[in-house]
Design an enzyme around this catalytic site. Structure first.
Site, PDB file in Angstrom:
ATOM      1  N   MET A 229       0.886  -1.059  -0.114  1.00 41.88           N
ATOM      2  CA  MET A 229       0.038  -0.011  -0.045  1.00 41.88           C
ATOM      3  C   MET A 229       0.689   1.399  -0.050  1.00 41.88           C
ATOM      4  SD  MET A 229      -3.346  -0.808   2.500  1.00 41.88           S
ATOM      5  CE  MET A 229      -2.572  -0.988   3.514  1.00 41.88           C
ATOM      6  N   HIS A 230       1.798   1.300   0.760  1.00 38.19           N
ATOM      7  CA  HIS A 230       2.928   2.278   0.796  1.00 38.19           C
ATOM      8  C   HIS A 230       3.501   2.786  -0.736  1.00 38.19           C
ATOM      9  CE1 HIS A 230       4.174   2.742   5.185  1.00 38.19           C
ATOM     10  NE2 HIS A 230       2.820   3.051   5.068  1.00 38.19           N
TER      11      HIS A 230
END
Length: 249
Positions: A229-230
């Site tokens: 997700m980062h």
């Protein structure tokens, strides 16, 4: 370690206290604090007499999470939050850990406390999972630990809104932790530590291993998801702008 920003002291037989006191950086994850915490838990691991650890902060700060420089480094792709793992130190500590969160727990600093086996909050202090304030998705296992420790609905609210909550409000919301006036938090933690320290060390280690086994097994998969997700959310121009404009406010 008495000169470190992290102090380790056996306060009573079998009870060791870790005090985070990086006053210059307000207990953000400075290099000094990170190294001090790693060394503190190594010290605890090496001592066969300790039965329970109490971790606390100073004055009105428990832990304030990542530094501005650290967040910018992740934004620029030079680091990941997994490069130096301090977040799961309490979880992987062999003996039970009590987080005496007498002060503010901000972002990763709040999550760090939740990795402990016991949590005591302060009514006056602010607690926040404020990752999304800066526009990036949570890390440090926050998407797993908050629902696990606080319940899904409150955790989802805290993570999506990135709002701040006084301990008194969290108490009203039914968090499963003791919430006390700030000046009573450490004393209550030590009293709880005495109850734990009455038990045989091998029994404490064995039971903790059993109780947190699922968390230890499931956490790496969650961390992989948060890193992914980062990769999607952290490298936006808006994130850099928010870090520069909002950090510390």
């Amino acid at each position: 370690m008495s000169q470190s920003v992290v102090d380790v002291c056996e306060v009573e037989p079998g009870i060791v206290q870790i005090t985070m006191q990086d006053r210059v950086h307000k207990n953000t994850f400075s290099e000094e604090l990170v190294c001090g915490l790693i060394q503190a838990y190594e010290t605890i691991h090496a001592n066969p007499n300790y039965k329970v650890a109490v971790v606390t902060g100073y004055d009105s700060y428990f832990s304030s999470g990542g530094t501005r420089e650290g967040l910018l480094s992740i934004y620029e792709g030079r680091e990941k939050f997994t490069d130096v793992n301090i977040y799961s130190l309490p979880l992987n500590c062999r003996i039970p850990v009590i987080a005496a969160m007498q002060g503010h727990g901000i972002g990763g600093g709040f999550v760090l406390g939740l990795y402990s086996d016991f949590v005591i909050l302060s009514r006056e202090s602010m607690y926040t999972a404020n990752f999304m304030k800066y526009g990036f998705t949570p890390g440090m296992g926050a998407t797993y630990m908050l629902p696990k420790k606080l319940g899904f609905s409150l955790a989802e609210e805290m993570l999506l809104s990135a709002g701040g909550y006084r301990g008194a409000e969290l108490e009203k919301r039914g968090v499963p932790f003791r919430v006390l006036p700030r000046d009573e938090v450490l004393g209550q933690a030590l009293e709880l530590a005495r109850q734990v320290a009455e038990k045989p060390r091998i029994s404490l280690i064995t039971l903790k291993d059993h109780l947190v086994k699922t968390i230890r097994e499931e956490l790496p998969f969650v961390i992989e998801q948060e890193i992914a997700m980062h990769e999607t959310t952290f490298h936006q121009d808006e994130v850099k702008h928010r870090i520069m404009e909002l950090f510390g406010k």
